[in-house]
Write a protein that holds these residues in place. Structure first.
Motif, PDB file in Angstrom:
ATOM      1  N   SER A 190       0.752  -1.222  -0.156  1.00 42.38           N
ATOM      2  CA  SER A 190       0.347  -0.037  -0.190  1.00 42.38           C
ATOM      3  C   SER A 190       1.006   0.953   0.290  1.00 42.38           C
ATOM      4  O   SER A 190       0.137   2.390   0.216  1.00 42.38           O
ATOM      5  CB  SER A 190      -0.669   0.223   1.529  1.00 42.38           C
ATOM      6  N   ARG A 193       0.989   3.357  -2.948  1.00 45.16           N
ATOM      7  CA  ARG A 193       0.649   4.353  -4.179  1.00 45.16           C
ATOM      8  C   ARG A 193       0.719   5.154  -4.309  1.00 45.16           C
ATOM      9  O   ARG A 193       0.428   6.022  -5.257  1.00 45.16           O
ATOM     10  CB  ARG A 193      -0.771   4.075  -3.184  1.00 45.16           C
ATOM     11  N   ARG A 197       0.025   7.294  -7.294  1.00 41.90           N
ATOM     12  CA  ARG A 197      -0.006   9.051  -6.965  1.00 41.90           C
ATOM     13  C   ARG A 197       0.587  10.197  -7.460  1.00 41.90           C
ATOM     14  O   ARG A 197       0.142  11.456  -9.135  1.00 41.90           O
ATOM     15  CB  ARG A 197      -1.390   9.217  -5.942  1.00 41.90           C
ATOM     16  N   LEU A 265      -6.125   5.548  -7.508  1.00 35.21           N
ATOM     17  CA  LEU A 265      -5.277   6.512  -7.907  1.00 35.21           C
ATOM     18  C   LEU A 265      -5.095   7.899  -7.940  1.00 35.21           C
ATOM     19  O   LEU A 265      -3.917   8.260  -8.045  1.00 35.21           O
ATOM     20  CB  LEU A 265      -4.604   5.954  -9.034  1.00 35.21           C
TER      21      LEU A 265
END
Length: 266
Positions: A190, A193, A197, A265
């Motif tokens: 995680s 991410r 992004r 995202l």
């Protein structure tokens, strides 16, 4: 100056036709119907698209190596390879239309794809998902939106055939890209991410900047599609900056952001 794109006959021509289709019929392209200044603009624009599509061949070819190097499932390999052939087809279409417009199609300069070392040194799985985010998902989704808007308004049959043939392939590209993201993003922790992004923001940044420039001097009551029909431009597959910005923002709001949010995202 960049090198001109050449053609070859014999078995090469027959194999090319068998794999990506024969030459598109542009014999009915009537340049006399259009103002000389617009024809010249079309020559520059479609030459630029030759370079863009050629780069897409290279990026999709790189993506094949990335999914193989990442150890992706067998069923991913063939669709990834097919993306390369689709981009060859799109480049051939742009080359043909550029010639029909009276210009000489040329390779981009430099011809080779020059990726930054930090990207080339990343693990293949990271490279694959980066390509999927930036190229297959975001840029292909925008490409479909732009081409669909053009072909809906294009009145020059030869140009419309090129737009029709291109968008038919592009729709499959974006579907593959979003599905690839949905299935492969789970292999990363995680914490990754934030990097993904950031890549989304970086990919969208030039589109955002171009849209902001295009609409900066457009009054709010003119920021609507009805105010920018542009029939003369659309006939040759061209955009005015304001309409292209409007198409971008519509695609961003209605397609890109919902899909990106669904994958956490955005």
């Amino acid at each position: 100056m960049s090198r001109a794109i050449t053609h070859e006959g014999g078995i090469f021509r027959s194999l090319h036709a068998a794999l990506v289709g024969g030459p598109v019929d542009l014999s009915d392209l009537d340049l006399a119907r259009h103002r000389p200044a617009l024809v010249e603009q079309a020559r520059r624009t479609w030459q630029s698209r030759v370079g863009t599509e050629f780069r897409s061949i290279q990026i999709m070819n790189r993506f094949v190596a990335e999914v193989l190097g990442a150890g992706d499932p067998l069923e991913v390999w063939a669709p990834a390879a097919e993306l390369v052939m689709d981009e060859v087809r799109h480049t051939a279409l742009c080359v043909a239309l550029t010639r029909a417009l009276g210009a000489e199609p040329r390779f981009p300069d430099p011809i080779e794809l020059r990726d930054p070392p930090v990207f080339l040194e990343a693990p293949m799985a990271h490279r694959a998902i980066a390509t999927a985010i930036s190229m297959l998902a975001i840029n292909e989704t925008l490409s479909v939106a732009f081409i669909e808007d053009l072909r809906a308004r294009c009145t020059e049959p030869a140009v419309k055939r090129v737009l029709d043939a291109t968008v038919e392939d592009e729709e499959g590209h974006q579907d593959f890209g979003w599905q690839y993201l949905a299935r492969s993003i789970g292999r990363f922790p995680s914490s990754a991410r934030a990097d993904f992004r950031h890549l989304v923001k970086t990919t969208l940044a030039p589109h955002e900047a171009a849209a902001a420039r295009a609409l900066a001097d457009v009054p709010l009551d003119q920021r609507r599609f009805a105010a920018h029909e542009e029939p003369e431009l659309a006939a040759l597959g061209l955009f005015g900056p304001a309409r292209q910005a409007l198409v971008y923002r519509r695609c961003l709001d209605e397609v890109l952001l919902p899909k990106l949010r669904g994958l956490d995202l955005a």
